[in-house]
Scaffold this motif. Structure first.
Motif, PDB file in Angstrom:
ATOM      1  N   LYS A  46       0.836  -1.209   0.000  1.00 14.99           N
ATOM      2  CA  LYS A  46       0.000   0.000   0.000  1.00 14.99           C
ATOM      3  C   LYS A  46       0.867   1.253   0.000  1.00 14.99           C
ATOM      4  CE  LYS A  46      -3.971  -1.325   2.800  1.00 14.99           C
ATOM      5  NZ  LYS A  46      -4.423  -0.928   4.154  1.00 14.99           N
ATOM      6  N   HIS A  47       2.109   1.084   0.424  1.00 13.21           N
ATOM      7  CA  HIS A  47       2.999   2.238   0.534  1.00 13.21           C
ATOM      8  C   HIS A  47       3.850   2.341  -0.728  1.00 13.21           C
ATOM      9  CE1 HIS A  47       6.023   4.946   2.121  1.00 13.21           C
ATOM     10  NE2 HIS A  47       5.270   5.141   3.188  1.00 13.21           N
ATOM     11  N   PRO A  48       4.029   3.556  -1.271  1.00 11.20           N
ATOM     12  CA  PRO A  48       4.802   3.675  -2.518  1.00 11.20           C
ATOM     13  C   PRO A  48       6.209   3.085  -2.413  1.00 11.20           C
ATOM     14  CG  PRO A  48       4.222   5.850  -1.627  1.00 11.20           C
ATOM     15  CD  PRO A  48       3.458   4.841  -0.839  1.00 11.20           C
ATOM     16  N   VAL A  49       6.854   3.275  -1.280  1.00  7.93           N
ATOM     17  CA  VAL A  49       8.205   2.712  -1.124  1.00  7.93           C
ATOM     18  C   VAL A  49       8.108   1.190  -1.006  1.00  7.93           C
ATOM     19  CG1 VAL A  49      10.269   2.666   0.322  1.00  7.93           C
ATOM     20  CG2 VAL A  49       9.101   4.824  -0.079  1.00  7.93           C
ATOM     21  N   GLY A  50       7.091   0.730  -0.294  1.00 10.52           N
ATOM     22  CA  GLY A  50       6.873  -0.714  -0.148  1.00 10.52           C
ATOM     23  C   GLY A  50       6.655  -1.366  -1.499  1.00 10.52           C
ATOM     24  N   ARG A  51       5.946  -0.662  -2.391  1.00  8.21           N
ATOM     25  CA  ARG A  51       5.691  -1.231  -3.725  1.00  8.21           C
ATOM     26  C   ARG A  51       6.994  -1.404  -4.495  1.00  8.21           C
ATOM     27  NH1 ARG A  51       0.822   1.391  -3.583  1.00  8.21           N
ATOM     28  NH2 ARG A  51       1.502   3.326  -4.562  1.00  8.21           N
ATOM     29  N   VAL A  52       7.874  -0.419  -4.360  1.00  8.58           N
ATOM     30  CA  VAL A  52       9.159  -0.513  -5.058  1.00  8.58           C
ATOM     31  C   VAL A  52       9.971  -1.681  -4.477  1.00  8.58           C
ATOM     32  CG1 VAL A  52      11.350   0.672  -5.492  1.00  8.58           C
ATOM     33  CG2 VAL A  52       9.217   1.961  -5.566  1.00  8.58           C
ATOM     34  N   MET A  53       9.957  -1.797  -3.157  1.00  9.48           N
ATOM     35  CA  MET A  53      10.816  -2.804  -2.520  1.00  9.48           C
ATOM     36  C   MET A  53      10.248  -4.213  -2.575  1.00  9.48           C
ATOM     37  SD  MET A  53      12.195  -0.818   0.840  1.00  9.48           S
ATOM     38  CE  MET A  53      13.509  -1.957   1.159  1.00  9.48           C
ATOM     39  N   PHE A  54       8.920  -4.343  -2.461  1.00 11.70           N
ATOM     40  CA  PHE A  54       8.347  -5.680  -2.285  1.00 11.70           C
ATOM     41  C   PHE A  54       7.397  -6.107  -3.410  1.00 11.70           C
ATOM     42  CE2 PHE A  54       9.609  -4.276   1.933  1.00 11.70           C
ATOM     43  CZ  PHE A  54      10.335  -5.372   2.354  1.00 11.70           C
ATOM     44  N   GLY A  55       7.360  -5.315  -4.481  1.00  8.67           N
ATOM     45  CA  GLY A  55       6.465  -5.638  -5.602  1.00  8.67           C
ATOM     46  C   GLY A  55       6.643  -7.069  -6.086  1.00  8.67           C
ATOM     47  N   ASN A  56       7.891  -7.514  -6.224  1.00  7.92           N
ATOM     48  CA  ASN A  56       8.144  -8.870  -6.734  1.00  7.92           C
ATOM     49  C   ASN A  56       8.629  -9.814  -5.633  1.00  7.92           C
ATOM     50  OD1 ASN A  56       7.623  -8.014  -9.400  1.00  7.92           O
ATOM     51  ND2 ASN A  56       9.665  -7.098  -9.498  1.00  7.92           N
ATOM     52  N   ALA A  57       8.431  -9.447  -4.405  1.00  9.78           N
ATOM     53  CA  ALA A  57       8.972 -10.271  -3.307  1.00  9.78           C
ATOM     54  C   ALA A  57       8.149 -11.551  -3.121  1.00  9.78           C
ATOM     55  CB  ALA A  57       8.959  -9.467  -2.019  1.00  9.78           C
ATOM     56  N   GLU A  58       8.842 -12.615  -2.748  1.00  9.65           N
ATOM     57  CA  GLU A  58       8.151 -13.875  -2.440  1.00  9.65           C
ATOM     58  C   GLU A  58       8.444 -14.227  -0.988  1.00  9.65           C
ATOM     59  OE1 GLU A  58       9.274 -17.020  -5.088  1.00  9.65           O
ATOM     60  OE2 GLU A  58       8.934 -15.713  -6.818  1.00  9.65           O
ATOM     61  N   ALA A  59       7.411 -14.664  -0.290  1.00 13.19           N
ATOM     62  CA  ALA A  59       7.605 -15.020   1.121  1.00 13.19           C
ATOM     63  C   ALA A  59       8.324 -16.357   1.222  1.00 13.19           C
ATOM     64  CB  ALA A  59       6.261 -15.102   1.813  1.00 13.19           C
ATOM     65  N   VAL A  60       9.260 -16.479   2.155  1.00 13.76           N
ATOM     66  CA  VAL A  60       9.916 -17.768   2.406  1.00 13.76           C
ATOM     67  C   VAL A  60       8.875 -18.670   3.075  1.00 13.76           C
ATOM     68  CG1 VAL A  60      11.775 -18.917   3.686  1.00 13.76           C
ATOM     69  CG2 VAL A  60      12.155 -16.644   2.696  1.00 13.76           C
ATOM     70  N   PRO A  61       8.647 -19.878   2.524  1.00 18.25           N
ATOM     71  CA  PRO A  61       7.587 -20.737   3.079  1.00 18.25           C
ATOM     72  C   PRO A  61       7.807 -21.025   4.566  1.00 18.25           C
ATOM     73  CG  PRO A  61       8.481 -21.666   1.042  1.00 18.25           C
ATOM     74  CD  PRO A  61       9.351 -20.514   1.398  1.00 18.25           C
ATOM     75  N   ASN A  62       6.730 -21.021   5.300  1.00 18.91           N
ATOM     76  CA  ASN A  62       6.723 -21.344   6.742  1.00 18.91           C
ATOM     77  C   ASN A  62       7.701 -20.500   7.558  1.00 18.91           C
ATOM     78  OD1 ASN A  62       4.876 -23.413   6.212  1.00 18.91           O
ATOM     79  ND2 ASN A  62       6.572 -24.778   5.629  1.00 18.91           N
ATOM     80  N   ASP A  63       7.964 -19.304   7.127  1.00 17.95           N
ATOM     81  CA  ASP A  63       8.875 -18.457   7.902  1.00 17.95           C
ATOM     82  C   ASP A  63       8.201 -17.144   8.272  1.00 17.95           C
ATOM     83  OD1 ASP A  63      11.087 -17.701   9.251  1.00 17.95           O
ATOM     84  OD2 ASP A  63      12.278 -17.149   7.501  1.00 17.95           O
ATOM     85  N   ASN A  64       6.989 -17.237   8.780  1.00 12.74           N
ATOM     86  CA  ASN A  64       6.371 -16.017   9.292  1.00 12.74           C
ATOM     87  C   ASN A  64       5.747 -16.300  10.659  1.00 12.74           C
ATOM     88  OD1 ASN A  64       3.250 -16.419   8.887  1.00 12.74           O
ATOM     89  ND2 ASN A  64       4.232 -17.219   7.025  1.00 12.74           N
ATOM     90  N   ARG A  65       5.784 -15.288  11.503  1.00 15.80           N
ATOM     91  CA  ARG A  65       5.287 -15.457  12.870  1.00 15.80           C
ATOM     92  C   ARG A  65       4.354 -14.297  13.196  1.00 15.80           C
ATOM     93  NH1 ARG A  65       8.395 -18.786  12.032  1.00 15.80           N
ATOM     94  NH2 ARG A  65      10.286 -19.563  13.050  1.00 15.80           N
ATOM     95  N   TYR A  66       3.443 -14.573  14.096  1.00 14.19           N
ATOM     96  CA  TYR A  66       2.532 -13.533  14.550  1.00 14.19           C
ATOM     97  C   TYR A  66       2.408 -13.654  16.072  1.00 14.19           C
ATOM     98  CZ  TYR A  66      -2.121 -11.606  15.598  1.00 14.19           C
ATOM     99  OH  TYR A  66      -3.171 -10.935  16.156  1.00 14.19           O
TER     100      TYR A  66
END
Ligand SMILES: Cc1cc2nc3c(=O)[nH]c(=O)nc-3n(C[C@H](O)[C@H](O)[C@H](O)COP(=O)(O)OP(=O)(O)OC[C@H]3O[C@@H](n4cnc5c(N)ncnc54)[C@H](O)[C@@H]3O)c2cc1C
Length: 295
Positions: A46-66
């Motif tokens: 949603k953030h213009p800088v975020g779009r530049v940085m993460f537009g093509n980013a892929e999440a590493v499988p099973n590597d997220n925590r909440y």
């Protein structure tokens, strides 16, 4: 950073990037998604800088925590035959990256106790002192820096005041003291003693005022009014010496200016969000930075 949230973006050695969002659930909810990685990505895009940085980013499988309700503290950090160090004692908010500083104090506290014990001194009486000092220091930090802070995140002007005051008071207080007498100061918790108490009270006061000012700016439709086309930068670096006082006075000056500007505005009620202006700029509303002239 925006109303009720901030993000960290940390490039790692292996080329991956650690990215995450910390938010106050009273004020903000990240977009829905299958898992937290998708929600974080949707949010960053949603953030213009975020779009530049993460537009093509892929999440590493099973590597997220909440983690919900992450901050915690221990009422006791030392007792007969044991001590606690680092995050085992408590955790607050990684916004200012103070984690390892806090660890240094608890590690040195433990070291001092162990050293005293092996020098044949009685440490029993110190347990109560250390335990009380830890809890006091934790809440001094929390009330001074983090309590309701997410109300003014997303307003560049108020966050700049907080940035100047939070960091200058930290450098003039705990950092300067540790530089002047490591053994004594690392053996105590930050903001201890009379001077520490005065600083903690001052910080708690301006933090409360910045929260109120954020609510006033929301009511006046001015929240985020200086997020675009304004520069909030400092020429001087923070050091443990007197030049940092200049940065502190700069913060106080901008704070008092805001107090005057919103003197007759009543704060928004707790439920009201800052919808009139957008703290999250869109690309369309950005003015291109002037291109420097080549000689
Ligand atoms: C998003 C984020 C960003 C941060 N950024 C900064 C920063 O920029 N600068 C800074 O100074 N601090 C930062 N911190 C804080 C910092 O990471 C912590 O304060 C620090 O890592 C605490 O160190 P620790 O050794 O006490 O605990 P940890 O680093 O959590 O180490 C504890 C270790 O014990 C292991 N463990 C747990 N249970 C067991 C068990 N039963 N048996 C064996 N092993 C176990 C864990 O797997 C872990 O490896 C950040 C924290 C977060 C969450």
């Amino acid at each position: 950073m925006g109303f009720g949230w901030w993000s960290w973006i940390i490039p790692l050695d292996n080329g991956e990037v650690s990215a995450g969002v910390t938010w106050d659930e009273r004020l903000f909810t990240p977009p829905e998604g299958a898992d937290m990685a998708e929600r974080v990505k949707k949010h960053l895009l949603k953030h213009p800088v975020g779009r530049v940085m993460f537009g093509n980013a892929e999440a590493v499988p099973n590597d997220n925590r909440y983690y919900k309700g992450l901050p915690y503290y221990s009422e006791k950090i030392a007792g007969d035959g044991w001590t606690v160090v680092g995050d085992a004692g408590g955790f607050m908010d990684p916004l200012y990256s103070q984690g390892l500083d806090f660890c240094s104090h608890t590690v040195y506290n433990s070291f001092s106790l162990i050293r005293k014990h092996y020098m044949g001194e009685c440490v029993q009486e110190e347990f109560d002192v250390k335990n009380a000092a830890y809890v006091k220091s934790y809440f001094d930090w929390f009330n001074a820096i983090y309590k309701d802070k997410y109300w003014y995140m997303g307003d560049a002007e108020l966050m700049f005041v907080a940035f100047l005051l939070d960091i200058s008071t930290y450098f003039i207080g705990p950092v300067r003291l540790v530089y002047s007498n490591q053994d004594l100061e690392f053996g105590k918790m930050p903001y201890s003693g009379f001077a520490g108490d005065v600083f903690a009270r001052f910080m708690r006061f301006y933090n409360r005022r910045l929260v109120t000012l954020a609510k006033k700016k929301i009511k006046a439709g001015k929240f985020g009014d200086k997020n675009l086309n304004h520069h909030f930068i400092t020429k001087n670096a923070f050091t443990p010496g007197n030049p940092t006082l200049k940065l502190m006075f700069k913060g106080i000056r901008i704070w008092l200016k805001c107090e005057l500007q919103y003197m007759f505005t009543s704060p928004a009620s707790a439920e009201r969000e800052p919808s009139p202006t957008t703290p999250m700029p869109s690309v369309a509303s950005m003015t291109a930075a002037p291109v420097p002239k080549t000689p």
